[in-house]
Scaffold this motif. Structure first.
Motif, PDB file in Angstrom:
ATOM      1  N   GLY A   1       0.822  -1.213   0.000  1.00 49.46           N
ATOM      2  CA  GLY A   1       0.000   0.000   0.000  1.00 49.46           C
ATOM      3  C   GLY A   1       0.848   1.252   0.000  1.00 49.46           C
ATOM      4  N   ASP A   2       1.805   1.308   0.936  1.00 52.71           N
ATOM      5  CA  ASP A   2       2.666   2.494   0.998  1.00 52.71           C
ATOM      6  C   ASP A   2       4.132   2.113   1.047  1.00 52.71           C
ATOM      7  OD1 ASP A   2       3.078   1.577   3.583  1.00 52.71           O
ATOM      8  OD2 ASP A   2       3.193   3.606   4.406  1.00 52.71           O
TER       9      ASP A   2
ATOM     10  N   VAL B   1      -1.132   5.400  -1.528  1.00 49.40           N
ATOM     11  CA  VAL B   1      -1.750   4.156  -2.008  1.00 49.40           C
ATOM     12  C   VAL B   1      -2.411   4.382  -3.370  1.00 49.40           C
ATOM     13  CG1 VAL B   1      -2.144   3.267   0.327  1.00 49.40           C
ATOM     14  CG2 VAL B   1      -3.931   4.587  -0.797  1.00 49.40           C
TER      15      VAL B   1
ATOM     16  N   THR C   1       1.471   1.378  -6.501  1.00 49.89           N
ATOM     17  CA  THR C   1       1.192   0.942  -5.132  1.00 49.89           C
ATOM     18  C   THR C   1      -0.244   0.422  -5.070  1.00 49.89           C
ATOM     19  OG1 THR C   1       0.647   3.208  -4.578  1.00 49.89           O
ATOM     20  CG2 THR C   1       2.846   2.456  -3.993  1.00 49.89           C
TER      21      THR C   1
ATOM     22  N   ILE D   1      -4.012  -0.899  -3.492  1.00 50.71           N
ATOM     23  CA  ILE D   1      -5.123  -0.275  -2.756  1.00 50.71           C
ATOM     24  C   ILE D   1      -5.526  -1.203  -1.616  1.00 50.71           C
ATOM     25  CG2 ILE D   1      -7.535   0.473  -2.933  1.00 50.71           C
ATOM     26  CD1 ILE D   1      -6.859   1.226  -5.871  1.00 50.71           C
ATOM     27  N   PRO D   2      -5.638  -0.688  -0.407  1.00 52.31           N
ATOM     28  CA  PRO D   2      -6.024  -1.543   0.727  1.00 52.31           C
ATOM     29  C   PRO D   2      -7.458  -2.052   0.593  1.00 52.31           C
ATOM     30  CG  PRO D   2      -5.075   0.535   1.481  1.00 52.31           C
ATOM     31  CD  PRO D   2      -5.339   0.682   0.018  1.00 52.31           C
TER      32      PRO D   2
ATOM     33  N   ASN E   1      -2.824  -5.054   1.980  1.00 48.06           N
ATOM     34  CA  ASN E   1      -2.179  -3.758   1.712  1.00 48.06           C
ATOM     35  C   ASN E   1      -2.461  -2.716   2.792  1.00 48.06           C
ATOM     36  OD1 ASN E   1      -1.418  -4.998  -0.746  1.00 48.06           O
ATOM     37  ND2 ASN E   1      -3.387  -4.421  -1.632  1.00 48.06           N
TER      38      ASN E   1
ATOM     39  N   PRO F   1      -1.011  -0.254   5.138  1.00 44.45           N
ATOM     40  CA  PRO F   1       0.290   0.380   5.374  1.00 44.45           C
ATOM     41  C   PRO F   1       0.684   0.285   6.841  1.00 44.45           C
ATOM     42  CG  PRO F   1      -1.131   1.808   4.085  1.00 44.45           C
ATOM     43  CD  PRO F   1      -1.979   0.680   4.575  1.00 44.45           C
TER      44      PRO F   1
ATOM     45  N   GLU G   1       1.289  -6.759   6.295  1.00 44.78           N
ATOM     46  CA  GLU G   1       0.343  -5.794   5.736  1.00 44.78           C
ATOM     47  C   GLU G   1      -1.011  -6.413   5.404  1.00 44.78           C
ATOM     48  OE1 GLU G   1       1.944  -3.487   2.556  1.00 44.78           O
ATOM     49  OE2 GLU G   1       3.380  -2.504   3.874  1.00 44.78           O
TER      50      GLU G   1
END
Lengths: 488, 353
Positions: free
Chosen positions: A39-40, A95, A121, A123-124, A146, A148, A169
């Motif tokens: 994510g990050d 993200v 990156t 996406i959560p 994801n 972060p 994560e």
């Protein structure tokens, strides 16, 4: 001749002194693998390629949202003394954003850069969380992807939770924060500028115990009777701790929260039975564990007692309940453990039903739900008895701590049964009588080595009278608690 | 003359021998990763071990790496946690419903109990063509200990290679079942006080069982499609040795065909070369084969093994005793067939020769 020899040797030396031109192989930097894109967070590998000794004063990676690498994010890994692989990891990326990355090295004042790789990156997302029902302070796991490591916040309603661990994560372990008055709250996850609200809501473990009164006279009574009717909650008979029989009753009125002494016209007794409208049985101990049975049988009118014809049988420590205006007696001591007896007030006739499938004594608990009589046995089995069919059904098993010697309590509010508080335990559980789902409720407060001396329900709350075990010394009065199952 | 001899005699004992100290680096116990995930039905397993140290002789044991947190992560960030077997220590398995998906990249990530973190480079799962057919060929091999040769069945897989992609094939044996025939009528118990003379005690049951086994290949069967890209070809894919039991009646095996990455192919090919060194001057020199695992704490740490992600297809074949042109002598177990490990009188539900 000597001159010729000297000249020959000189030329020979010149032949071996041929100059060699230094041919240096180039030094290259390669951007190798994107080892991890989250994510990050980005983890990337590069390589410094050469076949000779090299000193890079700096090396690392450049990241940028533009392929031109204007205002890049530099991940410097410092000095590198040998050729070979290097790995860099950087956090704090946005993200769902496209980035460009390349490796670099500073050698002899010159910057060498590798190929540019493009990445995005991730996406959560949240998949599930468990448990969906827990106590404040419990650990809760959120599964997804994801998350972060920095910048992820979890909220229970508006209460922020402490994140204990962010594993790969994908698994957030958080501590359930203190409730803010609501039992069922939405679970929110805030990542950077994105908010994810889960469709399933979290439910706090609830149940609030409040001590509302103490039994009068600062005494503790055991083997007593208790019943509740329109006049109030009556507790009495039995015997005073290590002492004489307790001859009467104390009546508690929930509205005024006051106790009133009630005289009982019959003889004191232990191990009798009582419902809202009937009382009887039991006996007096004439020797150790030997009882002289009391066959007197009484009709209760509020706080008054009207004697009925004596019981045609001994009945010591049975479980009693009223169903459909009839009095049911289940089990008891002295060979009556499996007996099921019914008293019809209209005809004043006692009759018997099929024996119970398990031994019943006062160390079990009983209550009524619709057309069923519910039992919680001393071993934790929950049985249903259908009086209309005279049939028994083992419904489920109590999931909590069953203590040592039984003596649990059971009260039913609506479609839910609240049961537990076995001897030397403080657990109480809720059983949904329609779905069969158990839920732990908050444990009872007060002295841990206590047992139940009686319970009743009123206006959606359960009242439980607790007394310290007889073997416990000290000035420990009997305490009456109000239990609100849905409060926190 | 005598003086000269004296001088020569004087120099003779003055030759010195200095002991040569060899500094042998202490052997390291290297993390070894072995495992493959595929598009086939799960669970898939990853085995973590520490290699034995070695000097002049091997020291210690190959030990499983236990209590590690092992996950497989795809390129979308989905993480699958593997659980360590309670009996097979160091072997971490995916949930049974886990399958790799074609087109996705997977990385293996390991967090050891000591807190060290390892990761693999991403492995992309490529599609794999079906096995068109499997041909059986009887193969004999020289036997060092006997004039009677060893033999077995070589499986030749027919593959229709796709032209639009560069393929790297790897074959492994799946579960096998065969009809095991024993001789319970010849049963003779071990000598005991009650029966010191080992009087035969024939058993009435059972002669025939179905024996389940995993028959591992002794060689690696890998190939790339450089020579047959876009064509249909037949390639040796497995060898099953005849041990005197397997081909007495009927033998069944699932041949698995994987489409692996180029890196995995290169790794397996080098392993195959090293494993098949015969000691001749034409052998490749032994060397450490680098895999695709990296230590994030120390990128220079040597990690052995390779994490593979592959497309998988499988083909089931039944081999009858009459399919073999050369067979080993029938081996005899003088007992009830049910005492043999992995044997059962019940046929597999899908037994359909």
């Amino acid at each position: 001749m000597r001159k010729l020899l000297s000249v020959f040797i000189f030329y020979l030396l010149l032949v071996f002194c041929a100059c060699t031109e230094e041919n240096e192989t180039p030094i290259l930097v390669a951007t190798e693998d994107l080892l991890f894109v989250g994510g990050d967070k980005i983890r990337i590998s590069g390589r410094l390629l050469t076949n000779r000794e090299v000193l890079a004063t700096d090396h690392g990676f450049l990241f940028s949202t533009e392929s031109s690498f204007s205002s890049p994010i530099t991940l410097s890994l410092g000095e590198k003394k040998n050729p070979g692989r290097f790995i860099g990891e950087s956090k704090g990326f946005k993200v769902g954003q496209t980035y460009f990355a390349k490796a670099y090295a500073e050698v002899q004042g010159q910057r060498i850069e590798g190929d540019v790789v493009q990445l995005q990156t991730l996406i959560p997302a949240v998949e599930t969380f468990f448990p969906t029902y827990a106590l404040q302070g419990a650990e809760l796991t959120i599964q997804g992807r994801n998350f972060p490591e920095g910048g992820t916040r979890v909220f229970f309603g508006n209460q922020e939770a402490q994140i204990i661990q962010n594993l790969f994560e994908s698994r957030l372990i958080v501590r359930v924060p203190a409730p803010a008055g609501q039992i069922i709250v939405p679970l929110r996850i805030v990542i950077q500028d994105k908010e994810i609200i889960l469709s399933t809501r979290f439910e706090y473990q609830s149940g609030k115990f409040t001590k509302i009164a103490e039994f009068p006279e600062s005494i503790r009574i055991y083997d007593n009777l208790s019943f509740y009717n329109s006049a109030g909650f009556h507790v009495g008979l039995g015997r005073i701790r290590l002492g004489n029989p307790y001859p009467g009753f104390q009546r508690f009125e929930p509205t005024s929260r006051t106790w009133t002494k009630i005289d009982f016209p019959g003889e004191p007794r232990r191990f009798g039975f009582a419902t809202s409208n009937f009382l009887g049985g039991g006996g007096t101990e004439i020797d150790r564990e030997i009882y002289s049975p009391d066959l007197s049988f009484w009709k209760i009118n509020g706080s008054d007692f009207e004697r009925l014809p004596d019981l045609p049988f001994q009945s010591i420590e049975p479980l009693a309940v009223e169903w459909n205006s009839n009095l049911f007696l289940f089990g008891g001591r002295a060979g009556d453990s499996f007996k099921v007896r019914i008293f019809n007030p209209a005809t004043q006739v006692w009759s018997e039903r099929k024996p119970a499938p398990f031994a019943i004594e006062g160390n079990s608990a009983i209550s009524v739900f619709e057309n069923k009589i519910i039992f919680l046995s001393n071993t934790g089995d929950v049985w249903e008895y259908l009086p209309t069919l005279d049939s028994w059904n083992l419904k489920t098993s109590y999931p909590g701590n069953k203590g040592q010697l039984g003596f649990p309590m059971i009260q039913i509010l609506g479609k839910k049964a609240y049961m537990g508080l076995f001897r030397r335990t403080q657990e109480i559980w809720e059983l949904d009588l329609e779905t069969g789902v158990w839920k732990a409720k908050n444990p009872i407060i007060g002295f841990p080595q206590s047992i139940n001396a009686g319970s009743f329900q009123l206006d959606g709350a359960i009242y439980i009278l607790r007394t310290a075990e007889e073997s416990v010394f000290g000035n420990l009065p009997m305490e009456l608690y109000k239990f609100d199952p849905d409060a926190i | 003359m005598l003086r000269r001899l004296i001088y020569i005699f004087f120099f003779l004992p003055l030759s010195c021998i200095d002991p040569y100290q060899v500094d042998v680096p202490e052997g390291e116990q290297l993390l070894t990763v072995e495992g493959i995930i595929s598009t086939g039905p799960g669970p898939h397993s990853i085995t973590l071990t520490r290699s034995a140290t070695y000097g002049s002789v091997f020291q210690g044991l190959i030990r499983p790496v236990t209590l590690a947190t092992v996950v497989i992560r795809d390129n979308e960030g989905n993480v699958t946690f593997l659980t360590e077997g309670t009996e097979a220590k160091g072997t971490y398995t995916t949930p049974a419903n886990f399958r790799a998906q074609i087109g996705k990249s997977y990385t293996l990530q390991i967090l050891t109990a000591e807190g060290k973190v390892y990761t693999s480079t991403p492995e992309k799962v490529e599609s794999v063509p079906e096995i068109q057919s499997v041909e059986i060929r009887t193969v004999t091999l020289p036997n060092k200990n006997s004039d009677f040769p060893r033999s077995g069945v070589q499986l030749i897989a027919e593959v229709r290679d796709p032209a639009d992609q560069n393929n790297f094939y790897y074959w492994r044996n799946g579960p096998a079942v065969y009809i095991l025939e024993t001789r319970p009528d010849l049963f003779t118990p071990r000598p005991t006080e009650a029966n010191p003379n080992r009087t035969p005690q024939p058993k009435a049951c059972c002669i025939q069982c179905f024996r389940y086994e995993i028959s591992y290949n002794q060689s690696l069967f890998v190939v790339n499609d450089d020579n047959f890209n876009g064509l249909t070809t037949r390639i040796p894919a497995s060898f099953i040795e005849d041990d005197g039991f397997r081909f007495v009646n009927k033998f069944r095996i699932d041949l698995k065909q994987y489409s692996i990455s180029q890196g995995a192919y290169r790794f397996l090919r080098l392993v195959k070369q090293q494993a098949e060194i015969s000691g001749s001057i034409f052998d490749p020199p032994p060397a450490t084969i680098r895999g695709n695992m990296i230590s994030l704490d120390n990128p220079d740490e040597v990690v052995l093994g390779y994490f593979m992600a592959a497309g998988e297809t499988s083909r089931r074949i039944y081999i009858d005793k009459n399919d073999l042109t050369f067979k080993q002598n029938r081996a005899i177990i003088p007992d009830d067939c049910r005492v043999v490990p992995g044997a059962s009188v019940d046929a597999p539900a899908d037994w359909n020769p």
